[in-house]
Design an enzyme around this catalytic site. Structure first.
Site, mmCIF file in Angstrom:
data_model
loop_
_atom_site.group_PDB
_atom_site.id
_atom_site.type_symbol
_atom_site.label_atom_id
_atom_site.label_comp_id
_atom_site.label_asym_id
_atom_site.label_seq_id
_atom_site.Cartn_x
_atom_site.Cartn_y
_atom_site.Cartn_z
ATOM 1 N N GLY A 135 0.800 -1.230 0.000
ATOM 2 C CA GLY A 135 0.000 0.000 0.000
ATOM 3 C C GLY A 135 0.827 1.271 0.000
ATOM 4 O O GLY A 135 0.280 2.372 -0.118
ATOM 5 N N GLU A 136 2.166 1.145 0.124
ATOM 6 C CA GLU A 136 2.994 2.357 0.140
ATOM 7 C C GLU A 136 3.023 2.995 -1.256
ATOM 8 O O GLU A 136 2.924 2.294 -2.262
ATOM 9 C CB GLU A 136 4.416 1.990 0.593
ATOM 10 C CG GLU A 136 4.444 1.543 2.047
ATOM 11 C CD GLU A 136 5.678 0.738 2.436
ATOM 12 O OE1 GLU A 136 6.713 0.873 1.757
ATOM 13 O OE2 GLU A 136 5.585 -0.033 3.406
ATOM 14 N N ARG A 178 -6.279 24.888 8.066
ATOM 15 C CA ARG A 178 -7.186 25.341 9.124
ATOM 16 C C ARG A 178 -6.559 25.126 10.506
ATOM 17 O O ARG A 178 -6.925 25.780 11.464
ATOM 18 C CB ARG A 178 -8.537 24.620 9.017
ATOM 19 C CG ARG A 178 -9.398 25.192 7.895
ATOM 20 C CD ARG A 178 -10.726 24.484 7.786
ATOM 21 N NE ARG A 178 -10.587 23.144 7.256
ATOM 22 C CZ ARG A 178 -11.562 22.248 7.213
ATOM 23 N NH1 ARG A 178 -12.754 22.545 7.696
ATOM 24 N NH2 ARG A 178 -11.357 21.064 6.683
ATOM 25 N N HIS A 219 -7.063 29.155 3.849
ATOM 26 C CA HIS A 219 -8.027 29.413 4.913
ATOM 27 C C HIS A 219 -7.903 30.792 5.572
ATOM 28 O O HIS A 219 -8.905 31.470 5.778
ATOM 29 C CB HIS A 219 -7.915 28.305 5.968
ATOM 30 C CG HIS A 219 -8.763 28.565 7.153
ATOM 31 N ND1 HIS A 219 -10.137 28.602 7.063
ATOM 32 C CD2 HIS A 219 -8.456 28.833 8.435
ATOM 33 C CE1 HIS A 219 -10.635 28.865 8.259
ATOM 34 N NE2 HIS A 219 -9.636 29.014 9.106
ATOM 35 N N ASP A 227 -18.630 33.547 9.787
ATOM 36 C CA ASP A 227 -17.888 33.726 11.034
ATOM 37 C C ASP A 227 -16.964 34.922 10.866
ATOM 38 O O ASP A 227 -16.854 35.489 9.767
ATOM 39 C CB ASP A 227 -17.110 32.453 11.442
ATOM 40 C CG ASP A 227 -16.210 31.942 10.351
ATOM 41 O OD1 ASP A 227 -15.642 32.766 9.609
ATOM 42 O OD2 ASP A 227 -16.049 30.713 10.227
ATOM 43 N N LYS A 242 -19.877 33.056 15.205
ATOM 44 C CA LYS A 242 -19.861 31.580 15.269
ATOM 45 C C LYS A 242 -18.856 31.106 16.308
ATOM 46 O O LYS A 242 -17.773 31.662 16.432
ATOM 47 C CB LYS A 242 -19.463 31.035 13.891
ATOM 48 C CG LYS A 242 -19.217 29.542 13.861
ATOM 49 C CD LYS A 242 -18.768 29.072 12.484
ATOM 50 C CE LYS A 242 -17.430 28.402 12.526
ATOM 51 N NZ LYS A 242 -16.933 27.943 11.235
ATOM 52 N N ARG A 250 -17.035 27.355 17.525
ATOM 53 C CA ARG A 250 -16.943 25.901 17.297
ATOM 54 C C ARG A 250 -16.366 25.273 18.559
ATOM 55 O O ARG A 250 -15.319 25.681 19.044
ATOM 56 C CB ARG A 250 -16.074 25.580 16.097
ATOM 57 C CG ARG A 250 -16.231 24.113 15.665
ATOM 58 C CD ARG A 250 -15.223 23.742 14.615
ATOM 59 N NE ARG A 250 -15.505 24.307 13.308
ATOM 60 C CZ ARG A 250 -16.283 23.736 12.388
ATOM 61 N NH1 ARG A 250 -16.888 22.609 12.637
ATOM 62 N NH2 ARG A 250 -16.444 24.303 11.211
ATOM 63 N N ASP A 308 -18.080 31.291 2.053
ATOM 64 C CA ASP A 308 -17.126 30.657 2.963
ATOM 65 C C ASP A 308 -15.977 30.090 2.127
ATOM 66 O O ASP A 308 -16.072 30.005 0.905
ATOM 67 C CB ASP A 308 -17.823 29.544 3.772
ATOM 68 C CG ASP A 308 -17.145 29.325 5.123
ATOM 69 O OD1 ASP A 308 -16.092 29.931 5.367
ATOM 70 O OD2 ASP A 308 -17.676 28.542 5.926
ATOM 71 N N THR A 363 -21.048 24.481 9.679
ATOM 72 C CA THR A 363 -21.035 25.951 9.671
ATOM 73 C C THR A 363 -22.189 26.495 8.833
ATOM 74 O O THR A 363 -22.960 27.343 9.277
ATOM 75 C CB THR A 363 -19.687 26.459 9.103
ATOM 76 O OG1 THR A 363 -18.639 25.973 9.935
ATOM 77 C CG2 THR A 363 -19.630 27.964 9.014
HETATM 78 C C1 R5P Z 1 -13.896 27.965 9.420
HETATM 79 O O1 R5P Z 1 -13.218 28.794 9.983
HETATM 80 C C2 R5P Z 1 -13.962 27.816 7.945
HETATM 81 O O2 R5P Z 1 -13.940 29.047 7.305
HETATM 82 C C3 R5P Z 1 -15.188 27.044 7.510
HETATM 83 O O3 R5P Z 1 -16.337 27.754 7.899
HETATM 84 C C4 R5P Z 1 -15.237 25.694 8.117
HETATM 85 O O4 R5P Z 1 -13.983 25.120 8.170
HETATM 86 C C5 R5P Z 1 -16.206 24.790 7.395
HETATM 87 O O5 R5P Z 1 -16.179 23.546 7.982
HETATM 88 P P1 R5P Z 1 -17.506 22.754 8.279
HETATM 89 O O6 R5P Z 1 -18.223 22.575 6.972
HETATM 90 O O7 R5P Z 1 -17.021 21.458 8.861
HETATM 91 O O8 R5P Z 1 -18.297 23.544 9.269
#
Ligand code: R5P
Length: 288
Positions: A29-30, A86, A122, A159, A183, A185, A208, A216
């Protein structure tokens, strides 16, 4: 300088004319990889996203290393979706800061004239990890024509981090109405929207960078419905097709249409509500 494009498996759907690079798996699998071209003195672009499975990342690392070793004069890693960015800080104690780790891995093998290009990474914070030249190309431009000229729409950032993204997009398509959601998380990944900065009408476009679990955008849509919104559009450059997030969003009655791109290869059964716009024109500009 002769230009050579090499595509890893995660970039096959772009149908670029790749130089010969054999990618396979050893019996256990490598990842096995061999470049079957002379690259001495060439400018080489290694194209591929590094989303899961981790073999995508390994193919990228091996291809960059091999191209540099074969004497390429310049190596550019073109990574449409740069996974792990992220994880750009320790959000909870003990978190790995994977963004920095992955960048170090790539930079360690890229040779003396190495650079990296990606699309809509990101956060600005992630850029600070790069020691080699790095460009972050904006693919949101591909969404502009879908919304340009609309007057009765509010652009929403789901967010705080998406706030500047929403503002920039609104400016480009000539919209003045912007709202930013508050937002949070939790450590288990669950999402809570607890407030809004700005006002919304009946129609919104949520901007986004990525759809992953979909949490989100689902929570944002529920919150906006409570505020009286009845037409929700979504635009996100990256979609992680491996999970169920995109399905959940497409099944939601709250969401009218989702625009995304093929930075990660889409599956065959993409719901009708999702329109995929190819990043091929952006890639061609990067190579030119
Ligand atoms: C967060 O800071 C990003 O901008 C996205 O909103 C987020 O990573 C989306 O991830 P999910 O669909 O899992 O909420």
């Amino acid at each position: 300088m002769q230009k050579v494009i090499l595509t890893t498996e995660s970039a096959k759907h772009f149908s670029l004319s790749s130089a010969r690079m054999n990618i396979g798996r050893f019996p256990g699998g490598e990842v096995s990889l061999a470049i079957k071209e002379g690259l001495s003195g060439a400018e080489v672009f290694v194209v591929g996203s590094i989303n899961a499975p981790a073999e995508n990342l390994l193919e990228m690392v091996f291809a960059i290393d091999t191209a540099a070793r074969l004497g390429a004069k310049k190596v550019t890693a073109v990574i449409p979706y740069f996974a792990y960015l992220r994880a750009d800080r320790e959000k909870f104690p003990g978190d790995s800061v994977s963004a920095g780790t992955i960048i170090k891995m790539l930079e360690a093998v890229g040779g003396p004239n190495f650079n990296i290009v990606s699309l809509n990474i990101h956060s600005p914070r992630a850029k600070e990890f790069f020691k080699v030249p790095f460009s972050d190309v904006d693919a949101e431009v591909l969404f502009e024509e879908k919304f340009i000229g609309l007057k009765d729409i509010t652009i929403v950032g789901p967010d705080e981090g998406a706030g500047s993204r929403a503002r920039d997009f609104a400016r480009k398509i000539g919209i003045n109405n912007i709202a930013i959601l508050d937002k949070e998380r939790a450590e288990d990944g669950s999402v809570k929207i607890s407030g809004i900065l700005g006002a919304v009408g009946k129609k919104v476009l949520i901007i986004d960078d990525i759809i992953d679990s979909g949490a989100t955008l689902l929570k944002a849509s529920e919150f906006l419905k409570e505020k009286g919104v009845n037409e929700i559009y979504i635009a996100a450059v990256h979609t992680v097709w491996r999970g169920e997030g995109f399905q959940k969003l497409a099944e939601s009655d709250l969401v009218k249409k989702i625009y995304t791109t093929d930075t990660i290869a889409p599956p065959d059964n993409v719901p009708e509500k999702i329109e995929i716009i190819s990043i091929a024109p952006i890639l061609q500009k990067i190579f030119s």
